[in-house]
Design a protein around this motif. Structure first.
Motif, PDB file in Angstrom:
ATOM      1  N   PHE A  79      13.785 -57.872 -40.997  1.00 50.09           N
ATOM      2  CA  PHE A  79      13.433 -59.186 -41.537  1.00 50.09           C
ATOM      3  C   PHE A  79      11.944 -59.392 -41.330  1.00 50.09           C
ATOM      4  O   PHE A  79      11.432 -59.142 -40.235  1.00 50.09           O
ATOM      5  CB  PHE A  79      14.210 -60.291 -40.823  1.00 50.09           C
ATOM      6  N   CYS A 127      16.128 -69.579 -50.792  1.00 48.38           N
ATOM      7  CA  CYS A 127      16.319 -68.148 -51.041  1.00 48.38           C
ATOM      8  C   CYS A 127      15.993 -67.745 -52.476  1.00 48.38           C
ATOM      9  O   CYS A 127      16.134 -66.581 -52.838  1.00 48.38           O
ATOM     10  CB  CYS A 127      17.748 -67.751 -50.702  1.00 48.38           C
ATOM     11  N   SER A 162      20.674 -60.830 -49.548  1.00 49.47           N
ATOM     12  CA  SER A 162      21.358 -61.877 -48.766  1.00 49.47           C
ATOM     13  C   SER A 162      21.121 -63.265 -49.347  1.00 49.47           C
ATOM     14  O   SER A 162      21.307 -64.261 -48.671  1.00 49.47           O
ATOM     15  CB  SER A 162      20.860 -61.841 -47.311  1.00 49.47           C
ATOM     16  N   ARG A 202      16.812 -69.188 -38.247  1.00 50.75           N
ATOM     17  CA  ARG A 202      15.809 -69.922 -39.029  1.00 50.75           C
ATOM     18  C   ARG A 202      14.609 -70.263 -38.169  1.00 50.75           C
ATOM     19  O   ARG A 202      13.491 -70.305 -38.657  1.00 50.75           O
ATOM     20  CB  ARG A 202      16.445 -71.156 -39.661  1.00 50.75           C
TER      21      ARG A 202
HETATM   22  C1  PBG Z   1      18.168 -64.870 -45.187  1.00 49.76           C
HETATM   23  C2  PBG Z   1      19.054 -64.616 -44.037  1.00 49.76           C
HETATM   24  C3  PBG Z   1      19.570 -65.528 -43.097  1.00 49.76           C
HETATM   25  C4  PBG Z   1      20.258 -64.764 -42.157  1.00 49.76           C
HETATM   26  C5  PBG Z   1      20.163 -63.443 -42.572  1.00 49.76           C
HETATM   27  N1  PBG Z   1      19.448 -63.377 -43.744  1.00 49.76           N
HETATM   28  C6  PBG Z   1      19.368 -66.965 -42.915  1.00 49.76           C
HETATM   29  C7  PBG Z   1      19.879 -67.972 -43.841  1.00 49.76           C
HETATM   30  O1  PBG Z   1      20.573 -67.700 -44.819  1.00 49.76           O
HETATM   31  O2  PBG Z   1      19.515 -69.121 -43.587  1.00 49.76           O
HETATM   32  C8  PBG Z   1      20.941 -65.295 -40.939  1.00 49.76           C
HETATM   33  C9  PBG Z   1      21.067 -64.329 -39.830  1.00 49.76           C
HETATM   34  C10 PBG Z   1      21.459 -64.923 -38.534  1.00 49.76           C
HETATM   35  O3  PBG Z   1      21.707 -66.132 -38.402  1.00 49.76           O
HETATM   36  O4  PBG Z   1      21.515 -64.144 -37.583  1.00 49.76           O
HETATM   37  N2  PBG Z   1      18.724 -65.492 -46.265  1.00 49.76           N
END
Ligand code: PBG
Length: 321
Positions: A79, A127, A162, A202
């Motif tokens: 990430f 997103c 995602s 987040r």
């Molecule tokens: C990005 C993403 C998120 C997570 C993984 N990819 C956050 C979201 O959708 O807000 C969450 C991972 C976690 O909470 O460990 N979209």
């Protein structure tokens, strides 16, 4: 036959006996370590909401990944934390491809999974592309496809969308094929729920939406039939592995998806699930190691093939000891 002929305790008497009849194995070969990568040098910034997790600059990421490889962890998912955010998510093709190149050069056998999403890179934290205050599905697809191709070009072994836009697996598959990456598999977050358990992530990624929430694209936690539809669509569009996320509140779905589709299933043991146990363990209320092994074994028993977890490194160490 029943009691007293049947005594299930007979096979629970010793460690060796219990191990002999144990039905589910948790092994390091199924674990994926999530890693946060940021710009700069010699940076290892602790994430307060995820004790034991850091934002790494690329040089530090190499050190950390060396440890993971020596522990036998087969895969990481990356990430990115960009230096700046904008409304085109231009940072999506900056730090992550750079990290992929460095990791694959140093550790060619390590599987590097690139999370494909725009929220970490968008100034508004959503997103997808925002138009007139809404996340515009179809305007987002070319951007996701472009980002996925950039990750494949950098050497990613998997791309993992995602974002939960409709049609993104098809868009990414077509773009990868066109760009000469027909063999790059897609691990799709097929059923990603609008979950309160993403809170600490987040904070880690600075990706909280600046207005509204993610409920117009992520799923309602109450829906199982819809999960099967999401999974069916993603497989039809070309997903090689489907993911259910979060993990602990959705284990019935892991089981149902596995029974119905017979494809590799991943689960994401998310940030809030990690933070809860960490917090209780710090208070002395829970035994962290025992709880983690129980939860992850439960996920394997629910038929998960792959587990993404912030505990991957710890578990690999525990299993080796
Ligand atoms: C990005 C993403 C998120 C997570 C993984 N990819 C956050 C979201 O959708 O807000 C969450 C991972 C976690 O909470 O460990 N979209």
């Amino acid at each position: 036959m029943s009691f007293p002929q049947q005594r299930l305790r007979r096979l629970r008497q010793t460690l060796a006996m219990r191990a002999l009849v144990r039905e589910t194995e948790l092994s390091t070969s199924h674990l994926v370590q999530p890693l946060f990568v940021r710009t700069g040098r010699r940076q290892r910034v602790p994430i307060t909401s995820l004790p034991g997790q850091y934002q790494f600059s690329v040089d530090e990421l190499l050190h950390e990944t060396g440890d993971l490889v020596r522990l036998g962890i087969p895969a990481v998912i990356l990430f990115g934390i960009p230096a700046h955010k904008d409304a085109q998510a231009s940072g999506a093709t900056g730090i992550v491809p750079q990290a992929i190149r460095v990791l694959k050069k140093e550790f060619p056998d390590l599987l590097v999974i690139a999370d494909v999403c725009l929220c970490e890179y968008m100034s508004h934290g959503h997103c997808g592309v925002v138009k007139n205050g809404r996340v515009d599905n179809d305007a987002t697809l070319p951007l996701l496809a472009k980002v996925a191709v950039a990750y494949a070009q950098a050497g990613a072994d998997f791309v993992a969308p995602s974002d939960m836009m409709d049609g993104r697996v098809a868009a990414i598959r077509a773009a990868l094929d066109r760009a000469g990456f027909p063999e790059t598999p897609i691990m799709s977050y097929a059923a990603k729920f609008a979950s309160a358990f993403y809170g600490p992530f987040r904070e880690a990624a600075g990706s909280a939406p600046q207005f509204g929430d993610r409920k117009t694209y992520q799923m309602d936690c109450a829906n199982a039939e819809e999960t099967l539809r999401e999974v069916a669509l993603d497989i039809a569009e070309g997903a090689d592995i489907v993911m259910i996320k979060p993990a602990l509140s959705y284990q019935d779905l892991v089981w149902r998806v596995k029974q119905q589709f017979h494809v590799p299933v991943a689960v994401y043991n998310v940030s809030g699930e990690y933070a809860m146990v960490k917090a209780a363990a710090r208070q002395g209320w829970l035994d962290e190691r025992a709880c983690v092994m129980e939860q992850l074994t439960g996920l394997r028993r629910a038929a998960a093939d792959i587990i993404l977890t912030y505990w991957a490194k710890d578990v690999a160490g525990w299993l080796r000891a």
